[in-house]
Design an enzyme around this catalytic site. Sequence first.
Site, short mmCIF file in Angstrom:
data_model
loop_
_atom_site.label_atom_id
_atom_site.label_comp_id
_atom_site.label_asym_id
_atom_site.label_seq_id
_atom_site.Cartn_x
_atom_site.Cartn_y
_atom_site.Cartn_z
N GLU A 99 0.84 -1.21 0.00
CA GLU A 99 0.00 0.00 0.00
C GLU A 99 0.87 1.26 0.00
O GLU A 99 0.53 2.25 -0.64
CB GLU A 99 -0.86 -0.06 1.27
CG GLU A 99 -1.83 1.05 1.48
CD GLU A 99 -2.49 0.93 2.88
OE1 GLU A 99 -2.88 -0.19 3.28
OE2 GLU A 99 -2.57 1.96 3.55
N HIS A 104 9.21 -1.05 4.08
CA HIS A 104 8.90 -1.20 5.50
C HIS A 104 8.76 -2.67 5.84
O HIS A 104 8.40 -3.49 4.99
CB HIS A 104 7.62 -0.45 5.89
CG HIS A 104 6.43 -0.78 5.03
ND1 HIS A 104 6.24 -0.24 3.78
CD2 HIS A 104 5.38 -1.62 5.23
CE1 HIS A 104 5.12 -0.70 3.25
NE2 HIS A 104 4.58 -1.56 4.12
#
Length: 119
Positions: A99, A104
Amino acid sequence: MAYDSHNVFSKILRKEIPCQPFYEDDFVLSFSDLNPLAPVHLLIIPKNNYISFDDFSEKASSEELAGFFSAIGKIAKKANVSQSGYRLITNHGEDAHQEVPHFHVHLLAGKPLGSILES
Ligand code: AMP
């Protein structure tokens, strides 16, 4: 694919939007996921701009690479889950439903997570 600095994690790093911080050092920022999927759901991001794991592994310095992975270990201990267990996940691209296009790692813990390796 070029890094897009309009993404939400880039804005968090620039302090343009708030986060619930958990850990920070020279290389990483870690904060709670806005929509937690487990009692412990932390995100760990490098402070420099990388899109994905492969982008990070190709372009980051040895110091940054070591700093990032060492921080994940410290964060697991700080979250008190190194005994009970945890799962690390990183998504990249459409197929993995990434997204936010700033590299990350999700750290999930605090409940039985089930196997994701079963077919
Ligand atoms: P991914 O699908 O791997 O890109 O995961 C992105 C994650 O970022 C999702 O779990 C979102 O809930 C989380 N997220 C999106 N915006 C924020 C935000 N402002 N603060 C914290 N987490 C966020």
